[in-house]
Scaffold this active site. Sequence first.
Site, PDB file in Angstrom:
ATOM      1  N   TYR A 157       0.868  -1.181   0.000  1.00 51.39           N
ATOM      2  CA  TYR A 157       0.000   0.000   0.000  1.00 51.39           C
ATOM      3  C   TYR A 157       0.902   1.226   0.000  1.00 51.39           C
ATOM      4  O   TYR A 157       2.084   1.127   0.349  1.00 51.39           O
ATOM      5  CB  TYR A 157      -0.977  -0.001   1.178  1.00 51.39           C
ATOM      6  CG  TYR A 157      -0.350  -0.192   2.533  1.00 51.39           C
ATOM      7  CD1 TYR A 157       0.149   0.894   3.260  1.00 51.39           C
ATOM      8  CD2 TYR A 157      -0.249  -1.455   3.110  1.00 51.39           C
ATOM      9  CE1 TYR A 157       0.718   0.715   4.511  1.00 51.39           C
ATOM     10  CE2 TYR A 157       0.322  -1.647   4.351  1.00 51.39           C
ATOM     11  CZ  TYR A 157       0.791  -0.549   5.045  1.00 51.39           C
ATOM     12  OH  TYR A 157       1.363  -0.732   6.272  1.00 51.39           O
ATOM     13  N   HIS A 176       6.312  -0.577   1.215  1.00 49.89           N
ATOM     14  CA  HIS A 176       6.163   0.494   0.237  1.00 49.89           C
ATOM     15  C   HIS A 176       7.309   0.384  -0.772  1.00 49.89           C
ATOM     16  O   HIS A 176       8.361  -0.129  -0.466  1.00 49.89           O
ATOM     17  CB  HIS A 176       6.244   1.861   0.918  1.00 49.89           C
ATOM     18  CG  HIS A 176       5.429   1.959   2.154  1.00 49.89           C
ATOM     19  ND1 HIS A 176       4.080   1.704   2.168  1.00 49.89           N
ATOM     20  CD2 HIS A 176       5.762   2.266   3.418  1.00 49.89           C
ATOM     21  CE1 HIS A 176       3.630   1.864   3.383  1.00 49.89           C
ATOM     22  NE2 HIS A 176       4.625   2.198   4.172  1.00 49.89           N
TER      23      HIS A 176
END
Length: 383
Positions: A309, A359
């Site tokens: 995400y 990430h």
Amino acid sequence: LPELRPWLSRAAPGVGGSGSHKEGSAAEKARRGRCSPRVWLVLGSLVLVFLTSLFFSVSLRSGVGFNYLEPPGWEVSRRVKLVPSYAGSHKQNPRDSQQQKTCACSRCVGDPGVSDWFDENYDPDISPVWTRDNIELPSDVYYWWVMLQPQFKPHSIQQVLLRLFQVIPGRSPYGSWDPGRCLRCAVVGNSGNLRGAGYGATIDGHNYIMRINLAPTVGYEEDAGSQTTHHFMYPESAKNLAANVSFVLVPFKTLDLVWITSALSTGQIRFTYAPVKQFLRVDKDKVQIFNPAFFKYIHDHWTRHHGRYPSTGMLVLFFALHVCDEVNVFGFGADGRGNWHHYWEQNRYAGEFRKTGVHDADFEAQIIQRLAEAGKITVYPGK
Ligand SMILES: *[C@@H]1O[C@H](CO)[C@@H](O)[C@H](O)[C@H]1NC(C)=O
């Protein structure tokens, strides 16, 4: 297989134990006949468990997502909805489209026709704030969001939000484009490149100044500024804020919504997966909840499923790109020597999180560069 041995060897003593060879082999056959379905059942279960865990680890780690949960044609319908809003404005005013400005700054984030890449991905209609008007999440957003931090005890989102909106306003304070307005925003990341860069006064000169998690200003005014209008935090990173600062909660699970309701009222929640503040001193009227649909929009349209995400820096940057007319970015990326750490930390080598793969720092850096090249943001590089 060692666990299966007792099953198989139980048949063997039966052979030696009985007197007649014929009887023995018949009994053995009979026992085998009874045993093998059980063995197949056990083997089948093991394979099923293995496949299930494989499926979950692949779909969760690589960010493939639950595509089968999305109604067919989702991608297409989004695009069809996006294109007319630009094509339409061009068709209606073919001559004005170049002059037509969405704000009074010299360059406006909302102005179309500057970058095709930006115009294709930018959805000006999606609200960054979760409000009474968009309580219900689209099903694809709901499944993606609840899988970010799966819980044993899911709460009914609608009930939890309705209770929360008795404590906070639950409305978006942001207006639409106004050709007479120039709303300038500073997005201040926590990178060590702020140290010694002396951007304090420049940062403080913005209408909105957005900060993330701890982000101390006392003692760092010269480089990081002293003013804050928006502070983005998780329950686990939350701190008390001055009364004139908006707390923007980034929720990763329904329990986060239960917590903020509790922390602003009764104080019954003290723990999520880590200890959290029982009571939070912030202005309730300025509390905003980051919209999970906006979260997924960034994941789909901008970070494009790189990483599980988007990082909080990305969330705040795109929040600014949807509520501001001009966006200036400070304290993002590594410092001049390639180190990832926070501006208040002494340890230059503290940024090991970059390698965790949650990430994708490199891809996010490319997006920032592209936005800057498109003239949608200005990046202050720091030291
Ligand atoms: C917020 O309040 C503090 C005092 O608590 C003040 O120093 C600061 O200027 C105010 N900031 C804004 C943006 O109004």
